[in-house]
Scaffold this active site. Structure first.
Site, short mmCIF file in Angstrom:
data_model
loop_
_atom_site.label_atom_id
_atom_site.label_comp_id
_atom_site.label_asym_id
_atom_site.label_seq_id
_atom_site.Cartn_x
_atom_site.Cartn_y
_atom_site.Cartn_z
N ASP A 95 -4.02 13.77 -3.39
CA ASP A 95 -3.05 12.73 -3.03
C ASP A 95 -3.47 11.36 -3.58
OD1 ASP A 95 -0.63 12.38 -1.77
OD2 ASP A 95 -1.40 12.37 0.28
N TRP A 153 -1.55 3.39 0.89
CA TRP A 153 -1.85 4.62 0.16
C TRP A 153 -3.34 4.95 0.05
CZ3 TRP A 153 -4.65 2.18 -3.39
CH2 TRP A 153 -4.20 0.95 -3.89
N ASN A 154 -4.21 4.09 0.52
CA ASN A 154 -5.63 4.33 0.21
C ASN A 154 -6.32 5.35 1.12
OD1 ASN A 154 -5.40 2.51 2.29
ND2 ASN A 154 -7.06 1.19 1.60
N GLU A 180 4.77 6.00 -0.19
CA GLU A 180 5.39 6.97 -1.12
C GLU A 180 4.38 7.43 -2.18
OE1 GLU A 180 7.69 3.59 -3.64
OE2 GLU A 180 7.77 5.62 -4.40
N VAL A 231 -0.24 -8.23 2.82
CA VAL A 231 0.22 -9.39 3.60
C VAL A 231 1.73 -9.65 3.39
CG1 VAL A 231 -0.04 -11.88 3.93
CG2 VAL A 231 -2.07 -10.42 3.74
N THR A 233 4.16 -7.54 2.71
CA THR A 233 4.90 -6.53 3.48
C THR A 233 4.74 -6.80 4.97
OG1 THR A 233 4.54 -4.92 1.73
CG2 THR A 233 5.19 -4.04 3.86
N GLU A 251 -2.32 -4.39 10.17
CA GLU A 251 -3.61 -4.26 9.47
C GLU A 251 -3.35 -4.57 8.02
OE1 GLU A 251 -6.46 -3.93 10.60
OE2 GLU A 251 -6.11 -3.22 12.64
N GLY A 253 -4.14 -7.10 4.25
CA GLY A 253 -5.12 -7.21 3.18
C GLY A 253 -6.20 -8.25 3.44
N CYS A 285 -9.26 -2.23 2.02
CA CYS A 285 -8.76 -3.54 2.47
C CYS A 285 -9.87 -4.50 2.85
CB CYS A 285 -7.83 -3.33 3.65
SG CYS A 285 -8.59 -2.34 4.94
N GLY A 455 -4.01 -10.12 9.76
CA GLY A 455 -3.45 -9.20 10.73
C GLY A 455 -3.36 -9.67 12.15
N GLU A 459 -7.28 -2.02 15.64
CA GLU A 459 -7.28 -0.57 15.70
C GLU A 459 -8.65 -0.11 16.17
OE1 GLU A 459 -5.48 0.55 11.70
OE2 GLU A 459 -3.93 1.21 13.12
P1 NDP Z 1 2.30 -2.23 0.83
O1 NDP Z 1 2.30 -3.42 1.68
O2 NDP Z 1 2.94 -2.27 -0.49
O3 NDP Z 1 2.99 -1.01 1.62
C1 NDP Z 1 2.55 -0.61 2.90
C2 NDP Z 1 3.59 0.33 3.49
O4 NDP Z 1 4.73 -0.42 3.89
C3 NDP Z 1 4.10 1.37 2.52
O5 NDP Z 1 4.30 2.59 3.23
C4 NDP Z 1 5.40 0.78 2.06
O6 NDP Z 1 6.28 1.74 1.56
C5 NDP Z 1 5.90 0.15 3.34
N1 NDP Z 1 6.91 -0.91 3.17
C6 NDP Z 1 7.12 -1.71 2.10
N2 NDP Z 1 8.10 -2.59 2.36
C7 NDP Z 1 8.52 -2.37 3.62
C8 NDP Z 1 9.50 -2.96 4.48
N3 NDP Z 1 10.26 -3.98 4.09
N4 NDP Z 1 9.66 -2.46 5.72
C9 NDP Z 1 8.88 -1.44 6.16
N5 NDP Z 1 7.95 -0.84 5.40
C10 NDP Z 1 7.76 -1.29 4.15
O7 NDP Z 1 0.78 -1.81 0.73
P2 NDP Z 1 0.09 -0.75 -0.24
O8 NDP Z 1 0.58 0.63 0.08
O9 NDP Z 1 0.20 -1.26 -1.62
O10 NDP Z 1 -1.43 -0.81 0.27
C11 NDP Z 1 -2.30 -1.77 -0.14
C12 NDP Z 1 -2.41 -2.89 0.87
O11 NDP Z 1 -2.73 -2.38 2.16
C13 NDP Z 1 -3.50 -3.87 0.53
O12 NDP Z 1 -3.07 -5.20 0.73
C14 NDP Z 1 -4.58 -3.55 1.54
O13 NDP Z 1 -5.44 -4.59 1.79
C15 NDP Z 1 -3.80 -3.12 2.72
N6 NDP Z 1 -4.62 -2.30 3.58
C16 NDP Z 1 -5.04 -2.81 4.79
C17 NDP Z 1 -5.87 -2.08 5.60
C18 NDP Z 1 -6.30 -2.62 6.93
O14 NDP Z 1 -6.66 -1.82 7.77
N7 NDP Z 1 -6.28 -3.90 7.17
C19 NDP Z 1 -6.34 -0.76 5.21
C20 NDP Z 1 -5.81 -0.31 3.96
C21 NDP Z 1 -4.98 -1.08 3.18
P3 NDP Z 1 6.21 2.17 0.00
O15 NDP Z 1 4.91 1.70 -0.57
O16 NDP Z 1 6.30 3.64 0.05
O17 NDP Z 1 7.37 1.50 -0.64
#
Ligand code: NDP
Length: 485
Positions: A95, A153-154, A180, A231, A233, A251, A253, A285, A455, A459
């Site tokens: 994945d 996704w990580n 996704e 941040v 999103t 949670e 970035g 993150c 955030g 958690e």
């Molecule tokens: P994104 O913010 O791009 O996406 C996070 C999730 O939100 C995805 O499932 C995405 O769907 C969904 N999403 C996007 N737009 C919306 C919306 N308007 N309403 C509801 N859901 C939405 O993050 P990434 O997947 O790119 O992950 C990387 C980020 O996550 C980094 O900034 C990282 O720091 C942070 N992160 C934070 C952690 C923590 O615990 N603090 C741990 C791991 C990562 P889709 O992508 O399928 O479009």
């Protein structure tokens, strides 16, 4: 490369796999080769409706069970995850592209820890008794209702479990939407919970992009939204949740500082910097990507770091000898390449790596920049890739001001042998998760989360219970009711 343990359909609702091929296609790509390993479909409005209805329906039965009964199911799920660690780790590697060397010790195992920990807590959740003379108040800790989990996704298995375990322990139900980019692993978590005895509908998984997440967040039946993501999103999801006055956990970035003083144990500091920048190819993150090194140790630190990076073994992530995987997607690789170019254009010195590895898949070399200054893009923006920036400093006061001069506040670390300074610095960081002489450990017993733009809420640990439950307060009068007339 279909895998035996691969899920059999896109969604998991009300205890079973569900498909609706009219949803937009989601192609699942193995990042180490670029090959397609599965095609899933985004949830249609009908699928979203089905998932929320199932979660709402299941809530009545689930919240009526005793905490001990719910906890037993969660702990059974933890045992099943541990028994299947190998298969789940292979799926996590397919994945995400993260090496099996990592996934076999950090993903299903971390998910199982959460299920076990919150399973253990479930039976001990209580309210309070507050005496007021003859009268008294008692409080009841209650579930919130239907929770929505949205994952990055990580860490697809870990994120699903870190959200599901405390939510379910408190008697809530959940609809979870994975990223996704990594849609497969959460489906296995749903399957395992059913096998462990969870009633159908307690934990549901639907696929989709941001639009599906947005539809879930704005539904009136949803009481709480927990997002792991970036941040920008987070801002959008938080605002949408606020409209419906819903509870949130965010949670998000970071651009976390790691501060290394001259008196630090060099080897430990280098190990911390490696863990905090190159594990999961930097897609973490809480990474400490701004590595502040006190001037007297700086040259020795950079030399030893570059020496240790010779130990990187790239290759097929399923090979247990490989310790460094690709970026999760071609797009993420391009984003990180863009940052590397910016670093060079803005005058940082490339001390190591910087290029794409000469092999198939989305591999980037572990990259170290020196001579980085605070205003450079690579020192300000979250890169989410294997790019470490070394910044020089002279005094503690100076480095603390610079370390905190960011909108983020997820994590921070300090390396020093001076006990007093270690605690003073940990206290001075504007960060939710701090480390002394180590980096990036996230045991389920410890609260995890950020301050400032990184955030809201926490958690893991007992803290998470507060974010998945609410308190009812009942005043009990023992005497007459005194009214003015
Ligand atoms: P994104 O913010 O791009 O996406 C996070 C999730 O939100 C995805 O499932 C995405 O769907 C969904 N999403 C996007 N737009 C919306 C919306 N308007 N309403 C509801 N859901 C939405 O993050 P990434 O997947 O790119 O992950 C990387 C980020 O996550 C980094 O900034 C990282 O720091 C942070 N992160 C934070 C952690 C923590 O615990 N603090 C741990 C791991 C990562 P889709 O992508 O399928 O479009």
């Amino acid at each position: 490369m279909p895998h035996d343990a691969q899920p059999t359909a896109s969604h998991f609702i009300d205890g079973q796999y569900v498909e609706d091929e009219s949803g937009d296609p989601i192609d699942c790509i193995y990042p180490a080769t670029g090959a397609q390993i599965a095609r899933l479909h985004a949830a249609t409005p009908a699928i979203i409706e089905q998932s929320l209805a199932a979660a709402e329906r299941a809530g009545a039965q689930w919240s009526a069970m005793t905490g001990t009964e719910r906890g037993r199911i969660l702990r059974r799920a933890a045992d099943i995850m541990r028994d299947r660690n190998h298969d789940l780790s292979v799926l996590e590697t397919l994945d995400t592209g993260k090496p099996y060397q990592e996934t076999s010790v950090a993903d299903a195992t971390s998910g199982a820890d959460a299920l076990e920990y919150f399973g253990g807590l479930a039976g001990s959740l209580t309210g309070e008794h507050i005496r007021l003379g003859e009268d008294w108040v008692y409080t009841v800790r209650e579930p919130l209702g239907v929770c929505v989990g949205i994952g990055a996704w990580n860490y697809p298995t870990q994120i699903a479990c870190w959200k599901a375990a405390p939510a379910l322990a408190c008697g809530n139900t959940m609809v979870f939407k994975p990223s996704e980019t990594t849609p497969l692993c959460a489906l296995k978590v749903a399957e395992i919970l059913i096998e462990a005895g969870a009633p159908p509908g307690v934990f549901n998984v639907v696929q989709g992009m941001g639009a599906v997440g947005a539809a879930l967040v704005t539904d009136d039946r949803v009481a709480k939204v927990s997002l792991t993501g970036s941040v920008p999103t987070g801002r959008r999801v938080y605002a949408a949740a606020a409209e419906g006055m819903k509870h949130v956990t965010m949670e998000l970035g970071g651009k976390s500082p790691m501060v290394i003083f001259e008196d630090a144990d060099l080897e430990k500091a280098v190990s911390g910097a490696i863990l905090g920048n190159f594990y999961s190819s930097g897609q973490v993150c809480s990474n400490g990507t701004r590595v502040f090194v006190q001037r007297g140790l700086r040259d020795a630190f950079v030399a030893r770091l570059c020496e240790r990076l010779k130990g990187v073994v790239m290759g097929d992530p399923l090979d247990p000898a490989v310790n460094f995987g690709p970026m999760v997607s071609e797009r993420q690789m391009q984003i990180v390449q863009g940052f590397i170019e910016k670093g060079q254009a803005e005058g940082a010195t490339l001390a190591h790596g910087g290029g794409r590895a000469e092999r198939e898949g989305f591999f980037l070399e572990p990259t170290v920049f020196t001579d980085v200054t605070d205003e450079m893009t690579i020192a300000r923006d979250e890169i989410f890739g294997p790019v470490l920036s070394v910044l020089d400093f002279d005094t503690e006061d100076e480095v603390m001001a610079r370390a905190n001069a960011t909108e983020f506040g997820l994590a921070a670390g300090v390396f020093t042998r001076d006990l007093t300074r270690a605690h003073r610095v940990a206290q001075g960081f504007q960060a939710g998760t701090c480390y002394i002489n180590t980096y990036n450990l996230a045991p389920v017993e410890a609260p995890f989360g950020g301050v400032k733009a990184s955030g809201v809420g926490r958690e893991n640990s007992k803290e998470a219970i507060n974010h998945y439950s609410q308190v009812r307060s009942v005043y009990v009068a023992m005497g007459d009711v005194e009214a003015p007339f």
